[in-house]
Write a protein that holds these residues in place. Structure first.
Motif, short mmCIF file in Angstrom:
data_model
loop_
_atom_site.label_atom_id
_atom_site.label_comp_id
_atom_site.label_asym_id
_atom_site.label_seq_id
_atom_site.Cartn_x
_atom_site.Cartn_y
_atom_site.Cartn_z
N ILE A 153 0.84 -1.21 0.00
CA ILE A 153 0.00 0.00 0.00
C ILE A 153 0.87 1.25 0.00
CG2 ILE A 153 -1.72 1.31 1.31
CD1 ILE A 153 -2.75 -1.41 2.36
N ALA A 154 1.92 1.25 0.81
CA ALA A 154 2.80 2.42 0.89
C ALA A 154 3.46 2.70 -0.46
CB ALA A 154 3.86 2.21 1.97
N ARG A 155 3.92 1.63 -1.13
CA ARG A 155 4.56 1.83 -2.44
C ARG A 155 3.56 2.36 -3.46
NH1 ARG A 155 7.67 -2.85 -1.03
NH2 ARG A 155 6.07 -4.23 -1.88
N ALA A 156 2.32 1.89 -3.39
CA ALA A 156 1.31 2.33 -4.36
C ALA A 156 0.99 3.81 -4.22
CB ALA A 156 0.04 1.49 -4.19
N LEU A 157 1.05 4.33 -3.00
CA LEU A 157 0.64 5.72 -2.76
C LEU A 157 1.81 6.69 -2.55
CD1 LEU A 157 -2.41 5.12 -0.40
CD2 LEU A 157 -2.45 5.73 -2.82
N ALA A 158 3.02 6.17 -2.56
CA ALA A 158 4.18 7.02 -2.25
C ALA A 158 4.30 8.23 -3.17
CB ALA A 158 5.47 6.19 -2.30
N ASN A 190 -6.22 -8.35 7.07
CA ASN A 190 -5.74 -7.65 8.25
C ASN A 190 -5.88 -6.16 7.99
OD1 ASN A 190 -4.45 -6.59 10.45
ND2 ASN A 190 -2.41 -7.36 9.91
N ARG A 191 -6.90 -5.55 8.56
CA ARG A 191 -7.16 -4.14 8.28
C ARG A 191 -6.09 -3.22 8.87
NH1 ARG A 191 -13.04 -2.91 10.11
NH2 ARG A 191 -12.89 -4.77 11.39
N GLU A 192 -5.29 -3.72 9.77
CA GLU A 192 -4.25 -2.91 10.37
C GLU A 192 -3.15 -2.55 9.36
OE1 GLU A 192 -4.00 -1.42 13.39
OE2 GLU A 192 -6.10 -2.03 13.50
N VAL A 193 -3.04 -3.28 8.27
CA VAL A 193 -1.96 -2.98 7.32
C VAL A 193 -2.17 -1.59 6.70
CG1 VAL A 193 -1.58 -5.42 6.79
CG2 VAL A 193 -3.13 -4.08 5.33
N ILE A 194 -3.40 -1.12 6.63
CA ILE A 194 -3.65 0.21 6.08
C ILE A 194 -3.07 1.28 7.01
CG2 ILE A 194 -5.42 1.85 5.37
CD1 ILE A 194 -7.20 -0.53 4.67
N GLU A 195 -3.32 1.13 8.32
CA GLU A 195 -2.80 2.10 9.28
C GLU A 195 -1.27 2.03 9.33
OE1 GLU A 195 -5.25 3.91 9.91
OE2 GLU A 195 -6.61 2.35 9.16
N GLU A 196 -0.72 0.84 9.18
CA GLU A 196 0.73 0.70 9.18
C GLU A 196 1.34 1.33 7.92
OE1 GLU A 196 1.08 -3.48 9.66
OE2 GLU A 196 0.56 -3.44 11.79
N ALA A 197 0.62 1.26 6.81
CA ALA A 197 1.08 1.91 5.59
C ALA A 197 1.14 3.42 5.77
CB ALA A 197 0.17 1.55 4.42
N VAL A 198 0.16 3.98 6.47
CA VAL A 198 0.15 5.42 6.74
C VAL A 198 1.36 5.81 7.57
CG1 VAL A 198 -1.10 7.27 7.91
CG2 VAL A 198 -2.35 5.62 6.51
N GLY A 202 4.51 8.34 6.38
CA GLY A 202 4.88 9.53 7.15
C GLY A 202 3.76 10.53 7.24
N GLU A 203 3.96 11.52 8.10
CA GLU A 203 2.93 12.53 8.31
C GLU A 203 2.74 13.34 7.04
OE1 GLU A 203 1.91 16.26 11.33
OE2 GLU A 203 3.68 15.00 11.65
N ASN A 204 1.49 13.56 6.72
CA ASN A 204 1.15 14.33 5.53
C ASN A 204 0.97 15.78 5.94
OD1 ASN A 204 -0.06 15.43 3.23
ND2 ASN A 204 -0.90 13.45 2.66
N LYS A 205 2.01 16.61 5.69
CA LYS A 205 2.01 17.97 6.22
C LYS A 205 1.58 19.02 5.22
CE LYS A 205 5.73 17.07 9.56
NZ LYS A 205 7.06 17.49 10.03
N LYS A 206 1.35 18.64 3.98
CA LYS A 206 1.01 19.65 2.98
C LYS A 206 -0.34 20.26 3.32
CE LYS A 206 0.74 20.44 -1.98
NZ LYS A 206 0.85 19.82 -3.33
#
Length: 393
Positions: A153-158, A190-198, A202-206
């Motif tokens: 998920i992280a790679r898909a949205l990076a 495992n729905r927790e993988v979404i929160e772990e991907a966030v 990293g924090e989205n500061k824009k």
């Protein structure tokens, strides 16, 4: 634990099976053979669990021998003794192994169809799914959902996480709903993988940028430049006069007008005001004049139609402002009105918020009973705003 439906044990022999006429026969301890008149035959295991009598198919006589049927029946029997529903267990196992229905893309589409009845406008027509379709499904759509982890998920949205923050957050929100739907359908995600991907992303500061808006003192001069014939310019006039959102204006129809009140259907109202009755907007004399002008262009009921008779394109007003180099966007005129209500008209806070269709969320119990839209109180303020904008004050 409730009992297996038991008859004599090991009643069948291979030779006896071949000679049985059509009918239902028990081998014992819940194992039955159903023979059809056409010669086909099916192994069935009968059991009672939690007060319910159930039947579970074990395969056809052509492919499952007597010995195999007894082994299968024994395995299922052990599940029943342990309080496990073998039919439900088999369904879960099949779902996990289903390469097509268990893929993220298939489940995303199924989730969208399930969400449709509660969606409105563009979301119901596919915009809800767009963040996934554009940014996630091309990379993860063919993966079984049970195998997707936080790194996927992280790679898909990076690439959009810090550049297109609103879209990225929508994609995460939609993924949460898809994973929740998949879990409800029996997929062991495992729905927790979404929160772990966030966390990985990293924090989205824009910061989000507010819509460009003209100071309220400059709105009358711009309003005077808008023509009487062009649907886009007439739509802008209506938007400025009423303080509603662009989606409500472009979908405005004659059937929604009742005297000097415009009832916007719930489909085109955003937020908690989007109830079964829609939202009533008081129409000033100037707004009624714009409606009379717009009637000349009316097609298929729409006051501000496009060239084919449907509603005006949602980008039309924005594009007009960009082409004319006006430092404002359609949504920004709501800010102009809201500021004028506070600075110039000294309008009470709750009434001012209602003028632009905002409802302040407070105590849930109070909100449930306080359903007023301050229509009567809004009328003089909206009339005064329209007179100011149009130069008739």
């Amino acid at each position: 634990m409730e009992d297996i439906l038991i008859a004599k044990s090991n009643e069948f022999t291979v030779a006896k099976l071949k000679s049985l006429p059509s009918g239902k026969y028990c081998d014992g301890q819940g194992l039955w053979l159903h023979k059809r008149a056409d010669g086909g035959a099916q192994w069935v295991f009968r059991f009672r669990l939690w007060g319910r009598q159930r039947e579970m198919g074990l395969g056809s006589l052509k492919t499952v021998s007597l010995a195999d049927a007894r082994r299968k029946a024994d395995a299922v029997r052990q599940q029943v003794y342990a309080g496990v529903d073998p039919i439900k267990e088999r369904r879960l196992q099949r779902q996990q192994a289903n390469a097509r229905d268990g893929r993220l893309e298939a489940l995303a589409m199924a989730t969208f169809e399930a969400q449709k009845p509660s969606l409105k406008g563009a979301n119901a027509n596919g915009a809800w799914l767009s963040p996934l379709r554009v940014h996630v499904l091309p990379k993860l759509g063919q993966m079984p959902i049970v195998k997707i982890d936080q790194d996927d998920i992280a790679r898909a949205l990076a690439s959009i996480w810090h550049e297109k923050t609103v879209t990225a957050k929508k994609a995460i929100s939609r993924l949460r709903i898809v994973f929740k739907y998949a879990r409800a359908k029996g997929f062991l995600v495992n729905r927790e993988v979404i929160e772990e991907a966030v966390i990985i992303l990293g924090e989205n500061k824009k910061p989000s940028k507010p819509s460009l808006a003209l100071p309220w003192s400059e709105v009358p001069a711009f309003y005077q430049t808008l023509a009487d014939e062009d649907p886009t310019q007439l739509a802008l006039r209506m938007l400025i006069l009423t303080g509603v959102r662009a989606n409500s204006v472009i979908n405005m129809q004659l059937s929604q007008i009742n005297g000097s009140i415009w009832n916007i259907p719930a489909l085109f109202v955003k937020g908690r005001l989007s109830n079964t009755t829609g939202f009533d907007v008081p129409l000033s004399p100037e707004a009624l004049n714009v409606i009379e002008l717009a009637k000349k262009n009316e097609r298929t009921g729409y006051l501000f139609p496009n060239s084919t008779g449907g509603p005006l394109n949602k980008m039309s007003m924005r594009n007009y402002l960009v082409d004319k180099k006006v430092p404002a966007r359609p949504h920004g005129f709501r800010s102009s009105l809201r500021t004028w209500l506070s600075d110039q008209a000294q309008c009470p806070f709750e009434v001012a918020e209602a003028c632009i269709g905002h409802v302040r969320k407070g105590d849930a119990a109070i909100d449930a009973y306080n359903r007023t839209s301050y229509l009567t109180q809004r009328i003089p303020y909206m009339h005064e705003w329209a007179a100011y904008v149009s130069g008739n004050s």
